[in-house]
Scaffold this motif. Structure first.
Motif, PDB file in Angstrom:
ATOM      1  N   UNK A 183      23.185  34.455 -35.425  1.00  0.00           N
ATOM      2  CA  UNK A 183      24.600  34.344 -35.771  1.00  0.00           C
ATOM      3  C   UNK A 183      25.249  33.232 -34.939  1.00  0.00           C
ATOM      4  N   UNK A 184      26.537  33.011 -35.112  1.00  0.00           N
ATOM      5  CA  UNK A 184      27.230  31.987 -34.326  1.00  0.00           C
ATOM      6  C   UNK A 184      26.915  32.134 -32.849  1.00  0.00           C
ATOM      7  N   UNK A 185      26.686  31.007 -32.195  1.00  0.00           N
ATOM      8  CA  UNK A 185      26.414  30.986 -30.760  1.00  0.00           C
ATOM      9  C   UNK A 185      26.614  29.556 -30.260  1.00  0.00           C
ATOM     10  N   UNK A 186      26.603  29.382 -28.943  1.00  0.00           N
ATOM     11  CA  UNK A 186      26.767  28.054 -28.347  1.00  0.00           C
ATOM     12  C   UNK A 186      25.434  27.619 -27.750  1.00  0.00           C
ATOM     13  N   UNK A 187      25.063  26.379 -28.013  1.00  0.00           N
ATOM     14  CA  UNK A 187      23.842  25.779 -27.474  1.00  0.00           C
ATOM     15  C   UNK A 187      24.246  24.682 -26.494  1.00  0.00           C
ATOM     16  N   UNK A 188      23.556  24.621 -25.362  1.00  0.00           N
ATOM     17  CA  UNK A 188      23.737  23.520 -24.415  1.00  0.00           C
ATOM     18  C   UNK A 188      22.445  22.718 -24.380  1.00  0.00           C
ATOM     19  N   UNK A 198      24.319  29.520 -24.424  1.00  0.00           N
ATOM     20  CA  UNK A 198      25.368  29.740 -23.441  1.00  0.00           C
ATOM     21  C   UNK A 198      26.280  30.832 -23.973  1.00  0.00           C
ATOM     22  N   UNK A 199      26.745  31.734 -23.107  1.00  0.00           N
ATOM     23  CA  UNK A 199      27.641  32.804 -23.540  1.00  0.00           C
ATOM     24  C   UNK A 199      26.898  33.863 -24.328  1.00  0.00           C
ATOM     25  N   UNK A 200      27.598  34.459 -25.294  1.00  0.00           N
ATOM     26  CA  UNK A 200      27.024  35.542 -26.093  1.00  0.00           C
ATOM     27  C   UNK A 200      27.190  35.229 -27.581  1.00  0.00           C
ATOM     28  N   UNK A 201      26.531  36.036 -28.407  1.00  0.00           N
ATOM     29  CA  UNK A 201      26.651  35.905 -29.853  1.00  0.00           C
ATOM     30  C   UNK A 201      28.117  35.949 -30.261  1.00  0.00           C
ATOM     31  N   UNK A 202      28.477  35.122 -31.212  1.00  0.00           N
ATOM     32  CA  UNK A 202      29.819  34.959 -31.763  1.00  0.00           C
ATOM     33  C   UNK A 202      30.735  34.084 -30.901  1.00  0.00           C
ATOM     34  N   UNK A 203      30.258  33.590 -29.742  1.00  0.00           N
ATOM     35  CA  UNK A 203      31.024  32.590 -29.000  1.00  0.00           C
ATOM     36  C   UNK A 203      30.974  31.292 -29.780  1.00  0.00           C
ATOM     37  N   UNK A 204      32.029  30.468 -29.647  1.00  0.00           N
ATOM     38  CA  UNK A 204      32.103  29.211 -30.390  1.00  0.00           C
ATOM     39  C   UNK A 204      33.105  28.281 -29.719  1.00  0.00           C
ATOM     40  N   UNK A 205      33.124  27.020 -30.129  1.00  0.00           N
ATOM     41  CA  UNK A 205      34.087  26.014 -29.673  1.00  0.00           C
ATOM     42  C   UNK A 205      34.111  25.891 -28.152  1.00  0.00           C
ATOM     43  N   UNK A 206      32.989  25.515 -27.582  1.00  0.00           N
ATOM     44  CA  UNK A 206      32.817  25.400 -26.141  1.00  0.00           C
ATOM     45  C   UNK A 206      33.400  24.097 -25.601  1.00  0.00           C
ATOM     46  N   UNK A 207      33.999  24.152 -24.416  1.00  0.00           N
ATOM     47  CA  UNK A 207      34.476  22.951 -23.711  1.00  0.00           C
ATOM     48  C   UNK A 207      34.155  23.119 -22.228  1.00  0.00           C
ATOM     49  N   UNK A 208      33.630  22.062 -21.610  1.00  0.00           N
ATOM     50  CA  UNK A 208      33.274  22.108 -20.193  1.00  0.00           C
ATOM     51  C   UNK A 208      34.520  22.042 -19.312  1.00  0.00           C
ATOM     52  N   UNK A 209      34.526  22.850 -18.245  1.00  0.00           N
ATOM     53  CA  UNK A 209      35.530  22.731 -17.188  1.00  0.00           C
ATOM     54  C   UNK A 209      34.999  21.842 -16.073  1.00  0.00           C
ATOM     55  N   UNK A 210      33.729  22.084 -15.693  1.00  0.00           N
ATOM     56  CA  UNK A 210      33.040  21.296 -14.674  1.00  0.00           C
ATOM     57  C   UNK A 210      31.540  21.512 -14.884  1.00  0.00           C
ATOM     58  N   UNK A 211      30.723  21.176 -13.908  1.00  0.00           N
ATOM     59  CA  UNK A 211      29.267  21.288 -14.089  1.00  0.00           C
ATOM     60  C   UNK A 211      28.766  22.721 -14.180  1.00  0.00           C
ATOM     61  N   UNK A 212      29.532  23.692 -13.683  1.00  0.00           N
ATOM     62  CA  UNK A 212      29.030  25.065 -13.667  1.00  0.00           C
ATOM     63  C   UNK A 212      29.870  26.047 -14.482  1.00  0.00           C
TER      64      UNK A 212
END
Length: 180
Positions: free
Chosen positions: A111-116, A127-141
Motif C-alpha cells: 500500500x502507500x508508503x515512503x521510500x528513501x 521510511x515511516x509506516x504504511x499509508x505515510x505519504x508526501x515526505x519532506x526532509x527536515x535535516x539528515x536524521x
C-alpha cells in the motif's frame, strides 16, 4: 522541457484537464497523477515522474542531470519484464542531495508508503509506516510526512535513524520552512 535531451526545442504539451470526478477518488488514485518535480539542492538534478523510462515501463520515477540531459530510472512499475503495477510520486531531496524520498504504491503487495533512496549507493529503504505519504526532509536524521493518527490526517515527524514517528500537527501536505 528538460528531458529527454533530443526534444528540448519542442513545445510543451498542454496542461492536463482534471475533471471533478477524477479530483474526488481515494488518496491513492489522486496521487497516481501527481506530476510534482523536485530539484536537488544544488540545482544540478531534478526528480520527476516519467521520462525515457516510460517507453519501457507503465510508470516510473526518474532523476535527470541538467547539464548532460541524462536520465536514471530510480523506480519502475509494470512493463519491461516487471509484473508489478504501481507508481512513485512526490519526490523530495535531502539538503545535501545524497538522499531522495518519494511516495510509492504497488498494487496487491505494497500500500502507500515512503521510500528513501541513497543516490550514491543505490540502496533504498522504507521510511515511516504504511499509508505515510508526501515526505519532506527536515535535516539528515528527521523528516515530516503526512500520515494517519487519531482517525485523521496529521503531519508526523519521522526519526530516520530509529524509525519513530511523533504527531506534530493535524492536517496534511508538509512544507518545511527555514527557522527564523
Amino acid at each position: 522541457m528538460l528531458f529527454p535531451s533530443y526534444c528540448r526545442d519542442e513545445e510543451l504539451p498542454p496542461e492536463p484537464v482534471v475533471t471533478a470526478a477524477e479530483a474526488k477518488g481515494s488518496v491513492k488514485e489522486r496521487l497516481r497523477g501527481d506530476d510534482a518535480v523536485a530539484w536537488s539542492p544544488d540545482g544540478s538534478k531534478v526528480a520527476f515522474r516519467g521520462g525515457d523510462c516510460e517507453s519501457v515501463y507503465d510508470s516510473c520515477l526518474t532523476v535527470g542531470d541538467v547539464a548532460s540531459g541524462g536520465e536514471r530510472t530510480v523506480a519502475a512499475y509494470g512493463g519491461g519484464g516487471l509484473q508489478n503495477s504501481g507508481f512513485a510520486v512526490v519526490p523530495s531531496w535531502r539538503g545535501d542531495g545524497r538522499r531522495l524520498a518519494w511516495t510509492a504504491y504497488e498494487r496487491g503487495n505494497r500500500p502507500l508508503h515512503v521510500v528513501e533512496y541513497d543516490t550514491v549507493s543505490g540502496v533504498r529503504r522504507d521510511v515511516g509506516v504504511t499509508q505515510d505519504r508526501e515526505f519532506a526532509y527536515l535535516d539528515e536524521s528527521r523528516g515530516v510526512v503526512t500520515g494517519s493518527f487519531k482517525g485523521g490526517s496529521w503531519v508526523m515527524i519521522v526519526d530516520l535513524d530509529g524509525g519513530g514517528r511523533v504527531a506534530f500537527h493535524r492536517g496534511s501536505q508538509p512544507s518545511v520552512q527555514p527557522g527564523k
